[in-house]
Design an enzyme around this catalytic site. Sequence first.
Site, mmCIF file in Angstrom:
data_model
loop_
_atom_site.group_PDB
_atom_site.id
_atom_site.type_symbol
_atom_site.label_atom_id
_atom_site.label_comp_id
_atom_site.label_asym_id
_atom_site.label_seq_id
_atom_site.Cartn_x
_atom_site.Cartn_y
_atom_site.Cartn_z
ATOM 1 C CE1 TYR A 141 -3.083 -3.728 1.388
ATOM 2 C CE2 TYR A 141 -1.073 -4.958 1.795
ATOM 3 C CZ TYR A 141 -1.730 -3.754 1.706
ATOM 4 O OH TYR A 141 -1.046 -2.589 1.914
ATOM 5 C CE LYS A 190 -14.632 7.464 -2.202
ATOM 6 N NZ LYS A 190 -14.469 8.905 -1.973
ATOM 7 C CG ASP A 222 -12.855 11.096 0.183
ATOM 8 O OD1 ASP A 222 -13.498 10.591 1.130
ATOM 9 O OD2 ASP A 222 -13.407 11.612 -0.812
ATOM 10 C CG ASP A 246 -0.431 0.113 3.339
ATOM 11 O OD1 ASP A 246 0.492 0.033 4.178
ATOM 12 O OD2 ASP A 246 -0.233 0.267 2.122
ATOM 13 C CG ASP A 250 3.082 4.707 5.401
ATOM 14 O OD1 ASP A 250 3.123 3.765 6.222
ATOM 15 O OD2 ASP A 250 3.856 4.793 4.425
#
Length: 357
Positions: A141, A190, A222, A246, A250
Site C-alpha cells: 500500500y 507467504k 493461501d 485486506d 473481507d
Amino acid sequence: MFKIAVLPGDGIGVEIVPEAVKVLKAIGRKYGHSFEFNEGLIGGAAIDAVGVPLPEETLRLCHNSDAILLGAIGGPKWDNLPVHLRPEAGALLPLRKALGLYANLRPATLYNALMDASTLKREVIEGIDIMVIRELTGGLYFGEKRREETAAGQCAIDTLTYTTEEIERIARLGFEIARQRKKVLHSVDKANVLESSRLWRETVTELAKEYPDVELIHMYVDNCAMQLVRWPKQFDVIVTENMFGDILTDQASMLTGSIGMLPSASLGGKVGLYEPSHGSAPDIAGQKKANPLATILSAAMMLRYSFNLAEEAGAVEDAVVRVLDLGFRTPDIMQDGGKPVNTEEMGDRVVEQISGH
Ligand code: IPM
Ligand code: MG
C-alpha cells in the site's frame, strides 16, 4: 469530556454515522460522560466541497481529537480522478499514515441470531470469534509505485517492503492480544515466495521467545484463505501484513453473515480511528437500507480502546445482541420471520436497549 472527530464521508457513510453518534449519546446520558462531536469533510464529499479528499482542516481536526469515527469513502463519481485525488489513495491511506495507525483490529464475531445469514453451514461457523490484526501502514500500500515504458509496453511497479521494526510492533500487538485470549497466534505470510514474508517469519519467530505462553503457528496466506472457510474455529488471533489482511478480513467477515456487521479499530498513534470494515456501498446509498451495526460496533471499540470504557463498550455490544435476538433486521441480514427495519430504526432499537425504554 471526550472529543470525537466525526467523518461521515460518502455513500452510506452519511446514513450510518449518525446512528453511531446517537448510540454514543445514549451511552453518555446513561453513564454520565460527555462527548463533543465535531464534523469534518473527507473523501468525495470533500472533493466536491473544497477540491481535495483530505483537507488540512480535517487532518487538524483529527489530530486535535481523542478519537475519530469514520463512515466510508469513495464512489463511482470520483473513480476516474487522478490517483492522488481519489478518496482511497488521497484520503484514507494518507490519514492512516499521518496518524501512525499501523494496527488494524478487525474482529469477526458471529452473533447467534445471525447463524443462518452466513452462506456457511451452522456447524462450521457456530461460536466463531476471531480477531484479525492487520498491519496498516506498510507493505504494498505504501511502497514506491511507478510506471516505466518498455519494449513490451508499459511496466507497472508496486513495491512490497517491510522493516524488522514494522513487523515487530504489529507482531507484538498480536502476541499481547493472543495472551489475553486463547493464547494461540496465527501469523500469516507467504514466506515460500516473498522476501518480505521471510523477514516477517524470522521476526515473529524471534519475538515469540518473549511470549512462551502463546502458541505461535505460521501459516501461508493461501492456506489460511482455505482454512478460514474449511474450519474457521481453529483461529483465535491472526496477525498479518497489509495486503493479506485486506483480503482475509473481507473473507472473514462472511463467516459472520454480513460485512455489514464488522467493525474495525485502527490504532498505534495518539488518536484511534474507528470505522466499519465495509465500504460506501454506492448501490444502496440514499435508500435507508444500510446496516448501521458495524459502525455502532466500531463506536463500541472506540469506547473500549480509546476511552478505556470497557463497561460502556460492553453495553453497546449487548444492546446489539438483544436487538438481533428480538428479530430486527436490515435487508443485508434479513431472514424468514425477521422484522424489517431501516437504517435509522435499527439505530433507534439499539438506543432503546441501552436506555432501557
Ligand atoms: C479496507 C478498504 C481499503 C483498504 C480501501 C478502501 C483502500 O478495502 O479498509 O479494507 O484496502 O485498506
Ligand atoms: Mg478492504
